[in-house]
Design an enzyme around this catalytic site. Structure first.
Site, mmCIF file in Angstrom:
data_model
loop_
_atom_site.group_PDB
_atom_site.id
_atom_site.type_symbol
_atom_site.label_atom_id
_atom_site.label_comp_id
_atom_site.label_asym_id
_atom_site.label_seq_id
_atom_site.Cartn_x
_atom_site.Cartn_y
_atom_site.Cartn_z
ATOM 1 N N SER A 1 -11.567 6.672 3.786
ATOM 2 C CA SER A 1 -10.520 5.996 4.553
ATOM 3 C C SER A 1 -10.406 6.726 5.881
ATOM 4 O O SER A 1 -10.790 7.900 5.969
ATOM 5 C CB SER A 1 -9.188 6.117 3.800
ATOM 6 O OG SER A 1 -8.111 5.704 4.618
ATOM 7 N N TYR B 1 -2.271 10.465 -1.618
ATOM 8 C CA TYR B 1 -3.448 9.638 -1.318
ATOM 9 C C TYR B 1 -4.340 10.335 -0.281
ATOM 10 O O TYR B 1 -5.557 10.419 -0.458
ATOM 11 C CB TYR B 1 -2.977 8.282 -0.801
ATOM 12 C CG TYR B 1 -4.094 7.347 -0.363
ATOM 13 C CD1 TYR B 1 -4.931 6.737 -1.287
ATOM 14 C CD2 TYR B 1 -4.307 7.069 0.988
ATOM 15 C CE1 TYR B 1 -5.936 5.863 -0.886
ATOM 16 C CE2 TYR B 1 -5.308 6.197 1.401
ATOM 17 C CZ TYR B 1 -6.120 5.597 0.463
ATOM 18 O OH TYR B 1 -7.124 4.743 0.861
HETATM 19 N N1 LIG Z 1 -7.044 -1.759 2.134
HETATM 20 C C1 LIG Z 1 -7.003 -0.742 2.968
HETATM 21 O O1 LIG Z 1 -6.244 -0.754 3.975
HETATM 22 C C2 LIG Z 1 -7.903 0.445 2.757
HETATM 23 C C3 LIG Z 1 -8.063 1.359 3.841
HETATM 24 C C4 LIG Z 1 -8.869 2.469 3.653
HETATM 25 C C5 LIG Z 1 -9.507 2.677 2.446
HETATM 26 N N2 LIG Z 1 -9.330 1.787 1.409
HETATM 27 C C6 LIG Z 1 -10.031 2.066 0.157
HETATM 28 O O2 LIG Z 1 -10.818 0.954 -0.195
HETATM 29 C C7 LIG Z 1 -11.033 0.964 -1.610
HETATM 30 C C8 LIG Z 1 -10.822 -0.438 -2.154
HETATM 31 O O3 LIG Z 1 -9.488 -0.827 -1.942
HETATM 32 P P1 LIG Z 1 -9.064 -2.318 -1.518
HETATM 33 O O4 LIG Z 1 -8.405 -2.235 -0.212
HETATM 34 O O5 LIG Z 1 -10.197 -3.247 -1.706
HETATM 35 O O6 LIG Z 1 -7.889 -2.578 -2.579
HETATM 36 P P2 LIG Z 1 -7.868 -3.483 -3.935
HETATM 37 O O7 LIG Z 1 -8.187 -4.894 -3.606
HETATM 38 O O8 LIG Z 1 -6.570 -3.181 -4.555
HETATM 39 O O9 LIG Z 1 -9.066 -2.899 -4.795
HETATM 40 C C9 LIG Z 1 -8.982 -1.703 -5.521
HETATM 41 C C10 LIG Z 1 -10.003 -1.777 -6.618
HETATM 42 O O10 LIG Z 1 -10.099 -0.497 -7.291
HETATM 43 C C11 LIG Z 1 -10.132 -0.780 -8.670
HETATM 44 N N3 LIG Z 1 -9.746 0.350 -9.505
HETATM 45 C C12 LIG Z 1 -8.583 1.042 -9.505
HETATM 46 N N4 LIG Z 1 -8.630 1.997 -10.441
HETATM 47 C C13 LIG Z 1 -9.851 1.901 -11.054
HETATM 48 C C14 LIG Z 1 -10.494 2.604 -12.089
HETATM 49 N N5 LIG Z 1 -9.902 3.600 -12.756
HETATM 50 N N6 LIG Z 1 -11.762 2.234 -12.440
HETATM 51 C C15 LIG Z 1 -12.378 1.221 -11.799
HETATM 52 N N7 LIG Z 1 -11.804 0.504 -10.831
HETATM 53 C C16 LIG Z 1 -10.555 0.845 -10.456
HETATM 54 C C17 LIG Z 1 -9.213 -1.981 -8.856
HETATM 55 O O11 LIG Z 1 -9.506 -2.561 -10.108
HETATM 56 P P3 LIG Z 1 -8.436 -3.401 -11.012
HETATM 57 O O12 LIG Z 1 -8.610 -4.837 -10.581
HETATM 58 O O13 LIG Z 1 -8.879 -3.158 -12.404
HETATM 59 O O14 LIG Z 1 -7.081 -2.846 -10.712
HETATM 60 C C18 LIG Z 1 -9.660 -2.817 -7.676
HETATM 61 O O15 LIG Z 1 -10.834 -3.526 -7.967
HETATM 62 C C19 LIG Z 1 -10.076 2.013 -2.181
HETATM 63 O O16 LIG Z 1 -10.814 3.194 -2.468
HETATM 64 C C20 LIG Z 1 -9.101 2.277 -1.039
HETATM 65 O O17 LIG Z 1 -8.568 3.566 -1.071
HETATM 66 C C21 LIG Z 1 -8.548 0.678 1.549
#
Ligand SMILES: NC(=O)c1ccc[n+]([C@@H]2O[C@H](COP(=O)([O-])OP(=O)(O)OC[C@H]3O[C@@H](n4cnc5c(N)ncnc54)[C@H](OP(=O)(O)O)[C@@H]3O)[C@@H](O)[C@H]2O)c1
Length: 269
Positions: free
Chosen positions: A133, A146
């Site tokens: 991130s 986080y």
């Molecule tokens: N959105 C942002 O602004 C942003 C910015 C910077 C970085 N990120 C990073 O991007 C990544 C993806 O996030 P996103 O934005 O796409 O959010 P998201 O749509 O909420 O996706 C998060 C994913 O992680 C999965 N997950 C959580 N715990 C898990 C576990 N123990 N084992 C396997 N899967 C697990 C969730 O699965 P379930 O469906 O089972 O819950 C979901 O598929 C994360 O690492 C986040 O920190 C996001």
């Protein structure tokens, strides 16, 4: 030859967009997730296999890798995308929240790396993409736990790349800024402690501005594009900012005495 990618957390957001993009680019995709039975739309896509993988369960990591090799015969790239955020005053967080944050975002990602490295070393190539991130290089209030997890991912990834380069293995770090996904809703675990009201005013001022950044951000497909670049650009470039370039440059150039008040002012408007 068709290539194969394994993605964690592919049930929604960035992981799901990445799975769809690689499939559209003629890759075979192991779209791994905690509940593959719920991914009805992804299940209909050809050359895309929904496989169970919970990053906090080492057995499920091992069996997801085995299943991918069984179905597609090889693995060329792994995307460590699964993650969530504990948000709120640090003092209000429970031990369970802090542990789960690190078990998922850090230890889970490390476990996936440890399971795939012997295979990549043997085949003398492979790319590991770690979704960190911009919050792994700078910080905002109320995200201390986080940020600690994402700073850990940055440090881990940067160190690991020295060790594995001679085996032809690339480590790539994706640094998204705010992206509109489920992250700002169901992937947030809010820290709140009964009777602790001292932070209420700060939270009330800061939280809406932080949420707004997520709501107005681009969708996960821009991150999927950056992940595709990272895997296919044939370079040893390590970091890929997405919707975060300007603020990361500012962080690098400005001293703390200038940068930290800027963040405070932007968040506590
Ligand atoms: N959105 C942002 O602004 C942003 C910015 C910077 C970085 N990120 C990073 O991007 C990544 C993806 O996030 P996103 O934005 O796409 O959010 P998201 O749509 O909420 O996706 C998060 C994913 O992680 C999965 N997950 C959580 N715990 C898990 C576990 N123990 N084992 C396997 N899967 C697990 C969730 O699965 P379930 O469906 O089972 O819950 C979901 O598929 C994360 O690492 C986040 O920190 C996001």
């Amino acid at each position: 030859m068709e290539k194969v990618i394994l993605i964690t957390g592919a049930s929604s957001g960035i992981g799901k967009e990445t799975a769809k993009l690689f499939q559209a680019k003629n890759w075979k995709v192991a779209a791994t997730m905690r509940s593959p039975e719920k991914a009805e739309d992804l299940q209909k896509i050809v050359d895309l296999e929904c496989i169970k993988l919970d990053v906090t369960d080492p057995d499920s990591i091992r069996s997801a890798i085995d299943r991918t090799l069984e179905v597609f015969g090889r693995i060329d790239a792994v995307v460590n995308n699964a993650g969530f955020a504990v948000v709120g005053p640090f003092e209000a967080a429970t031990s369970e929240q802090i542990e789960r944050q690190f078990e998922t975002n850090v230890l889970g990602l490390m476990s996936v790396c440890r399971e795939i490295l012997p295979y990549f070393r043997e085949q003398k190539r492979g790319t590991i993409v770690n979704v960190a991130s911009m919050g792994g290089r700078l910080t905002f209030p109320l995200y201390s736990i986080y940020h600690a997890s994402k700073w850990a991912v940055e440090g881990f990834s940067e160190s690991l790349q020295y060790e594995v380069k001679e085996f032809g293995i690339k480590i790539k770090i994706i640094e998204p800024g705010p992206i509109k996904t489920d992250f700002y809703e169901r992937s947030m675990s809010i820290s709140k402690k009964e009777g602790l009201t001292a932070y209420d005013n700060f939270v009330a001022r800061a939280m809406p501005n932080m949420q707004k950044a997520g709501e107005t951000g681009p969708d996960g497909s821009v991150v999927a594009e950056a992940i595709y670049d990272a895997v296919t650009d044939d370079s040893w470039k390590m970091r890929y900012p997405v919707n975060s370039r300007a603020i990361l440059i500012a962080r690098r150039l400005l001293p703390d005495a200038l940068f930290l008040p800027l963040i405070r002012k932007a968040i506590l408007r």
